[in-house]
Enzyme design. Structure first.
Site, PDB file in Angstrom:
ATOM      1  N   ASP A  74       0.795  -1.232   0.000  1.00 15.64           N
ATOM      2  CA  ASP A  74       0.000   0.000   0.000  1.00 15.64           C
ATOM      3  C   ASP A  74       0.831   1.287   0.000  1.00 15.64           C
ATOM      4  OD1 ASP A  74       1.048  -0.354   2.494  1.00 15.64           O
ATOM      5  OD2 ASP A  74      -0.833  -0.186   3.595  1.00 15.64           O
ATOM      6  N   HIS A  75       2.088   1.210   0.446  1.00 15.18           N
ATOM      7  CA  HIS A  75       2.866   2.440   0.611  1.00 15.18           C
ATOM      8  C   HIS A  75       3.637   2.847  -0.639  1.00 15.18           C
ATOM      9  CE1 HIS A  75       2.001   2.053   4.854  1.00 15.18           C
ATOM     10  NE2 HIS A  75       2.733   3.098   5.158  1.00 15.18           N
TER      11      HIS A  75
ATOM     12  N   ARG B  53       8.988   2.840  11.547  1.00 20.42           N
ATOM     13  CA  ARG B  53      10.075   2.409  10.655  1.00 20.42           C
ATOM     14  C   ARG B  53      11.394   2.217  11.416  1.00 20.42           C
ATOM     15  NH1 ARG B  53       9.481   8.266   7.808  1.00 20.42           N
ATOM     16  NH2 ARG B  53       7.358   7.493   7.868  1.00 20.42           N
TER      17      ARG B  53
ATOM     18  N   SER C 254       6.439   7.309  13.059  1.00 20.86           N
ATOM     19  CA  SER C 254       6.398   5.995  12.418  1.00 20.86           C
ATOM     20  C   SER C 254       7.076   4.882  13.212  1.00 20.86           C
ATOM     21  CB  SER C 254       7.095   6.135  11.072  1.00 20.86           C
ATOM     22  OG  SER C 254       7.513   4.900  10.589  1.00 20.86           O
TER      23      SER C 254
ATOM     24  N   ARG D 103      -1.334  12.462  10.074  1.00 21.43           N
ATOM     25  CA  ARG D 103      -0.079  13.180  10.323  1.00 21.43           C
ATOM     26  C   ARG D 103       0.060  14.353   9.372  1.00 21.43           C
ATOM     27  NH1 ARG D 103       3.408   7.882  11.300  1.00 21.43           N
ATOM     28  NH2 ARG D 103       2.676   7.672  13.433  1.00 21.43           N
TER      29      ARG D 103
ATOM     30  N   ASP E 104       3.774  -1.023  11.638  1.00 20.89           N
ATOM     31  CA  ASP E 104       3.286   0.291  11.229  1.00 20.89           C
ATOM     32  C   ASP E 104       2.630   0.903  12.453  1.00 20.89           C
ATOM     33  OD1 ASP E 104       2.482   1.853   8.446  1.00 20.89           O
ATOM     34  OD2 ASP E 104       1.150   2.255  10.139  1.00 20.89           O
TER      35      ASP E 104
HETATM   36  C1  MIC Z   1       3.493   6.493   8.431  1.00 23.10           C
HETATM   37  O1  MIC Z   1       2.291   6.735   8.512  1.00 23.10           O
HETATM   38  O2  MIC Z   1       4.380   7.281   8.784  1.00 23.10           O
HETATM   39  C2  MIC Z   1       3.906   5.137   7.913  1.00 23.10           C
HETATM   40  C3  MIC Z   1       4.577   5.342   6.626  1.00 23.10           C
HETATM   41  O3  MIC Z   1       2.770   4.340   7.701  1.00 23.10           O
HETATM   42  C4  MIC Z   1       4.823   4.505   8.948  1.00 23.10           C
HETATM   43  C5  MIC Z   1       5.465   3.264   8.529  1.00 23.10           C
HETATM   44  C6  MIC Z   1       6.623   3.449   7.620  1.00 23.10           C
HETATM   45  O4  MIC Z   1       7.426   4.338   7.819  1.00 23.10           O
HETATM   46  O5  MIC Z   1       6.755   2.635   6.708  1.00 23.10           O
HETATM   47  C7  MIC Z   1       4.197   4.272  10.310  1.00 23.10           C
HETATM   48  O6  MIC Z   1       3.300   4.975  10.699  1.00 23.10           O
HETATM   49  O7  MIC Z   1       4.670   3.397  11.076  1.00 23.10           O
HETATM   50 FE1  SF4 Z   2      -0.520   4.690   5.071  1.00 24.90          FE
HETATM   51 FE2  SF4 Z   2       0.683   5.432   7.349  1.00 24.90          FE
HETATM   52 FE3  SF4 Z   2      -0.826   7.148   5.956  1.00 24.90          FE
HETATM   53 FE4  SF4 Z   2      -1.956   5.168   7.213  1.00 24.90          FE
HETATM   54  S1  SF4 Z   2      -0.831   6.842   8.142  1.00 24.90           S
HETATM   55  S2  SF4 Z   2      -2.410   5.827   5.139  1.00 24.90           S
HETATM   56  S3  SF4 Z   2      -0.474   3.537   6.978  1.00 24.90           S
HETATM   57  S4  SF4 Z   2       1.100   6.206   5.315  1.00 24.90           S
END
Ligand code: MIC
Ligand code: SF4
Length: 755
Positions: A95-96, A645, A643, A448, A160
Site C-alpha cells: 500500500d505504501h 520504521r 512511524s 499526520r 506500522d
Molecule cells: C506512516 O504513517 O508514517 C507510515 C509510513 O505508515 C509509517 C510506517 C513506515 O514508515 O513505513 C508508520 O506509521 O509506522
Molecule cells: Fe498509510 Fe501510514 Fe498514511 Fe496510514 S498513516 S495511510 S499507513 S502512510
C-alpha cells in the site's frame, strides 16, 4: 467465513480461565486492556500483578501485519531466523509504494512496473513462509485488517504505527518495528513494558457536523504528541457505544499521534454489526458467547478514577469539529476559532487541495457523509474551489462506493480518484509544482501533517480534519470558512449554506467486491525460492552487525545535536526514499537529513570534525565510519515520534553511530534502537542538553557494568580542553542488555540456529 477462525476459537476458549486467574492475581475488577494483556501472556511468562509503567512482560500476540515499506526489512530479518513457516497468522499489504499522480489506473500500472522487484520479493517470501499477501491496489493495511482480521479481545502487532486502528474492533493492536515482528513470526515472545491506562469517558452523542475524528483531534489537543506515551487509551461510555465501529477505528488510529501504545473500545453492538456486514458473522457469534470478557468489568466504567491512571471526559453532544495543524497533529483548533487562529498566525487561508482517505478515514460511513456534502455542490449551484483527491481505503470500499454512485458524485465536483493506497499521506504524491516550494494550504482527513510529509514542500501548511470538514472546506476553498455557520455565494449570486452531513454507517445493500486482491500462500512453501539480486538497488540481504567490543565507548564524535521536533520522518524520510526500504545501505543516505542542526539551524548540514567543514549528515557519518570513529546523536523531546520504521534505528547503526542521547523518546523508536544493538539514552538532567557543544568528543562509561536501573556516565571533552561529566539514564532490562552486547537481537536468534 472469517480468516483464521480456528485461532480465534482457541483464543475465546481460553478466555474464561485466563481472566479468572487475572482477577485472582490482581484482586480487583479489570479494565478491558488488562483482560486482553493478561489473556495473552507468553507461556513462559510467570503471571503476577504487574506494575504499570514498570514491569517488562512477555506476550504472545495472535497475529502480525506488515505493510510493504516495513515488511521488506521485517522479512529480510525473518529470513535469517531459520524457520520454515511463520508461527502465527501473518499478512503483508502492498500500500505504501504507489505514487499518486494521475489516477488509479495509470498510477497502479506504473507502481507495478517500478516496484516489481519489491512486490515480487514480498510475494514470494509470503508464499514461502505461509504469509497472506495483499497485492498492490488491495488497500491500506489498517483498513484491510479491520475488514478481515481484527477481532474483539485479540492482540496483534504490526510493522506500522497505525496498527492501533484495529482497536476499533476491540483489539489491542500495537505498532512495532520489523525486528519485533520477526520475533513473533519466529515463535518467540514479544516484550512490552506493562502499559499505564488512560480512560476516556465519552458522554452524549455525536450529531450534525461532529464526527469520531473530532474526538481524537480533541484528545490530541489535550494530551499532545507525547501525552499517551507508555499508555493504552481505553474509551467507554454511552458516547462510545453509540458510535460506529469504523468511527472507533478512526479514534484508535490517531492514538498513534499522541504516542499511545494503543487504544481500544469494549465489544458492543456496533462491532457486531460491522462483523456481520464484513462477512464475519461467525466471529460475532463466538464473541457474543464471551461478551463479558470483551469489555471491562462494570465496576471499572462506573468508577473509572479508581482503575485508570488518568481519566478524561468528553461530552460528544458539546464537541465541536476541530481542525489540527499545521505541522503537528496536536495543535487543535475548534472550527469556531479557526478563522481567528489562521489570521493571527499568518497561515495561508486559501485552500488549494482537499484530500480524503488514509487508514484513518476511509470507511463507508466517512465517504457517505462526505458525499452528502459533495452532492450539495450541484444542488445549491456551487462551484468547488479547491482540488479534491480521494484514496479509497480498500478495494472492497472502492467497489462498494462505486456501486452506490458515490464516486460519480465526487467526479462531478472534479475529484481525482487515486489507488486504494496510502498515496499523499506518505509523500507518494507527485504534486505538480511542489518543487517550487510555494506557501500553500491543504486540508486532509489523514492523521499526520509533519512538514514535507504529503508533497515534500516545506511550505505546505497541512491541516487534519474529519472527512466532512475536509469536503466542505475544499468546496469553499477557504480556511476561514466555518461550514456550520457561514454561507457561500453560489453561481447565481445567492447566499447558500451547507446542510449538515449525514450518511450510512454501513452500506444498505451490503459490501461488494469482485477481486479483493488477496493471494493465499502455498500450503507447503519449502520449494519456493526467494531471489535477491546482489546488484539490486532496491533490496539487499542483511549482514550481521558487529557485537559490542566489550569496552567503554571512547572518543565518539558528536554527529548532530538535533533541535526541536525530530520525528522518524526527520530521521528517515519517506516519499521518494520509500523505494530504498529494502536496501539498508542505500536508504542510509537519508539518515537525519530532515533534522535541524542546533548550531546552525540548518537541515542536513553538520560539521565534520575531521575536516572542520560542513557537509550533509550521511556524508559526514560515512567519513567517520571510514576512519573507524564512532559517533553520537543528540536529540530533544519525544525523539523518534511518528512511524514504526526501524530504518530510523538501523541506518545510524549501519553507519556507525553508537548512541542516541535525548531528552525523551517515543516508545517504538526506543525499542527499535535497542533491538538493533544501539544505545538509546536519556539525559538524567534535561538541562544537560545545553552542555553539548558542536566540537565535542564524548566517552560513554560504565558499559562494562551495564545493568538495569544503573545510569551511565558520559564525559564531554570540549574543544577548549575542558571536560564535563553528565549522567545518562537508560531503560534497558537484562535481555535488552544482551541485545546490545550481541550487536542486536537478531544476532541472538542467528546464534540459536547455529547452536
Ligand atoms: C506512516 O504513517 O508514517 C507510515 C509510513 O505508515 C509509517 C510506517 C513506515 O514508515 O513505513 C508508520 O506509521 O509506522
Ligand atoms: Fe498509510 Fe501510514 Fe498514511 Fe496510514 S498513516 S495511510 S499507513 S502512510
Amino acid at each position: 467465513m472469517a480468516f483464521d477462525i480456528e485461532m480465534i476459537k482457541k483464543v475465546y476458549e481460553g478466555l474464561s480461565s485466563k481472566i479468572e486467574a487475572a482477577h485472582q492475581l490482581v484482586g480487583r475488577p479489570l479494565t478491558l486492556s488488562e483482560k486482553i494483556l493478561y489473556s495473552h501472556l507468553h507461556s513462559e511468562q510467570k503471571p503476577e500483578n504487574f506494575e504499570r509503567g514498570k514491569s517488562y512482560v512477555d506476550f504472545s500476540p495472535d497475529r502480525v501485519a506488515m505493510q510493504d515499506a516495513t515488511a521488506q526489512m521485517a522479512l529480510l530479518q525473518f529470513m535469517q531466523a531459520g524457520r520454515p513457516q511463520v508461527a502465527v497468522p501473518s499478512t503483508v499489504h502492498c500500500d505504501h509504494l504507489i505514487m499518486a499522480k494521475s489516477g488509479a489506473n495509470n498510477d497502479l500500472a506504473h507502481a507495478n512496473k517500478e516496484s516489481k522487484e519489491v512486490f515480487d520479493f514480498l510475494g514470494s517470501v509470503s508464499n514461502k513462509y505461509g504469509i497472506g499477501f495483499w497485492k498492490p491496489g488491495a488497500g491500506i493495511i489498517h483498513q484491510v485488517v479491520l475488514e478481515n482480521y481484527a477481532f474483539p479481545g485479540g492482540m496483534m502487532i504490526g510493522t506500522d504505527s497505525h496498527t492501533v486502528n484495529a482497536g476499533g474492533l476491540g483489539m489491542l493492536a500495537i505498532g512495532v518495528g520489523g525486528a519485533d515482528a520477526c520475533d513473533v513470526m519466529a515463535g518467540l515472545a514479544w516484550e512490552l513494558k506493562f502499559p499505564k491506562l488512560i480512560g476516556v469517558k465519552l458522554t452524549g452523542k455525536l450529531s450534525g457536523w461532529t464526527a469520531p475524528k473530532d474526538v481524537i483531534l480533541k484528545v490530541a489537543g489535550i494530551l499532545t504528541v507525547k501525552g499517551g506515551t507508555g499508555a493504552i487509551v481505553e474509551y467507554f461510555g454511552e458516547g462510545a457505544t453509540s458510535m460506529s465501529c469504523t468511527g472507533k477505528g478512526t479514534i484508535c488510529n490517531m492514538g498513534a499521534e499522541i504516542g499511545a501504545t494503543t487504544s481500544t473500545f469494549g465489544y458492543d453492538a456496533s462491532m457486531e454489526r460491522y462483523l456481520n456486514a464484513t462477512g464475519r458473522a461467525d466471529i460475532a457469534e463466538l464473541a457474543n458467547g464471551v461478551k463479558q470478557h470483551l469489555t471491562a468489568d462494570p465496576e471499572v466504567y462506573a468508577n473509572p478514577d479508581k482503575y485508570f491512571d488518568q481519566v478524561i471526559e468528553i461530552n460528544l453532544s458539546e464537541l465541536e469539529p476541530h481542525v489540527n495543524g499545521p505541522f503537528t497533529p496536536d495543535l487543535a483548533t475548534p472550527i469556531s476559532k479557526l478563522k481567528e487562529a489562521a489570521l493571527a498566525n499568518g497561515w495561508p487561508t486559501k485552500i488549494s487541495v482537499g484530500l480524503l482517505g488514509s487508514c484513518t478515514n476511509s470507511s463507508y460511513e466517512d465517504i457517505s457523509r462526505a458525499v452528502s456534502l459533495a452532492k450539495q455542490v450541484s444542488a445549491k449551484h456551487l462551484k468547488s474551489k479547491a482540488e479534491y483527491l480521494i484514496n479509497p481505503g480498500s478495494e472492497q470500499i472502492r467497489f462498494t462506493i462505486k456501486r452506490d454512485g458515490f464516486l460519480d458524485v465526487f467526479e462531478q465536483i472534479g475529484a481525482t480518484i487515486f489507488t486504494n493506497a496510502c498515496g499523499p499521506c506518505i509523500g507518494m504524491w507527485d504534486r505538480m509544482g511542489a518543487e517550487k516550494q510555494e506557501k500553500n494550504t491543504i486540508i486532509h482527513s489523514f492523521n499526520r501533517n509533519f512538514a514535507k510529509r504529503a508533497d515534500g514542500n516545506p511550505n505546505t501548511y497541512a491541516f487534519v480534519a474529519s472527512p466532512e470538514i475536509v469536503t466542505a472546506m475544499a468546496i469553499a476553498g477557504d480556511l476561514t470558512f466555518n461550514p456550520l455557520t457561514d454561507s457561500l455565494t453560489n453561481e447565481k449570486g445567492e447566499q447558500v449554506k451547507f446542510d449538515a452531513p449525514f450518511g450510512d454507517e454501513l452500506p444498505k445493500k451490503g459490501f461488494a467486491v469482485e477481486d479483493a486482491g488477496f493471494q493465499a500462500p502455498a500450503a507447503d512453501g519449502s520449494s519456493v525460492t526467494v531471489n535477491v539480486s546482489p546488484h539490486s538497488d532496491r533490496l539487499q540481504l542483511l549482514d550481521a552487525f558487529a557485537a559490542w567490543e566489550g569496552t567503554d565507548l571512547i572518543g565518539l564524535k558528536l554527529l548532530i545535536k538535533a533541535k526541536g521536533k525530530c520525528t522518524t520522518d526527520h530521521i528517515s524520510m519517506a516519499g521518494p526514499w520509500l523505494k530504498y526500504r529494502g536496501h539498508l545501505d542505500n536508504i542510509s543516505n537519508n539518515m537525519l537529513i530532515g533534522a535541524v542542526n542546533f548550531f546552525n539551524e540548518k537541515t542536513d548540514s553538520v560539521k565534520n570534525q575531521i575536516t572542520g567543514e560542513y557537509d550533509a549528515v550521511p556524508k559526514v557519518q560515512r567519513a567517520y565510519k571510514a576512519h573507524k570513529i564512532g559517533s553520537i546523536v543528540v536529540g530533544d523531546e519525544n525523539y523518534g515520534e511518528g512511524s514504526s520504521r526501524e530504518h530510523a534505528a538501523m541506518e545510524p547503526r549501519h553507519l556507525g553511530v553508537r548512541a542516541v542521547l535525548v531528552k525523551s523518546f517515543a516508545r517504538i523508536h526506543e525499542t527499535n534502537l535497542k533491538k538493533q544493538g544501539m544505545l538509546g539514552l536519556t539525559f538524567a538532567d534535561k538541562a544537560d542538553y545545553e552542555k553539548i557543544q558542536e566540537n565535542d568528543t564524548i566517552d560513554i562509561t560504565g558499559l562494562t557494568n551495564f545493568s538495569p536501573n544503573t545510569a551511565l556516565t558520559l564525559v564531554l571533552h570540549h574543544i577548549d580542553g575542558s571536560k564535563e561529566e553528565i549522567i545518562a539514564n537508560h531503560t534497558y532490562n537484562q535481555q535488552q542488555i544482551e541485545w546490545f552486547k550481541a550487536g542486536g537481537a537478531l544476532n541472538i536468534i542467528r546464534a540459536s540456529i547455529k547452536a
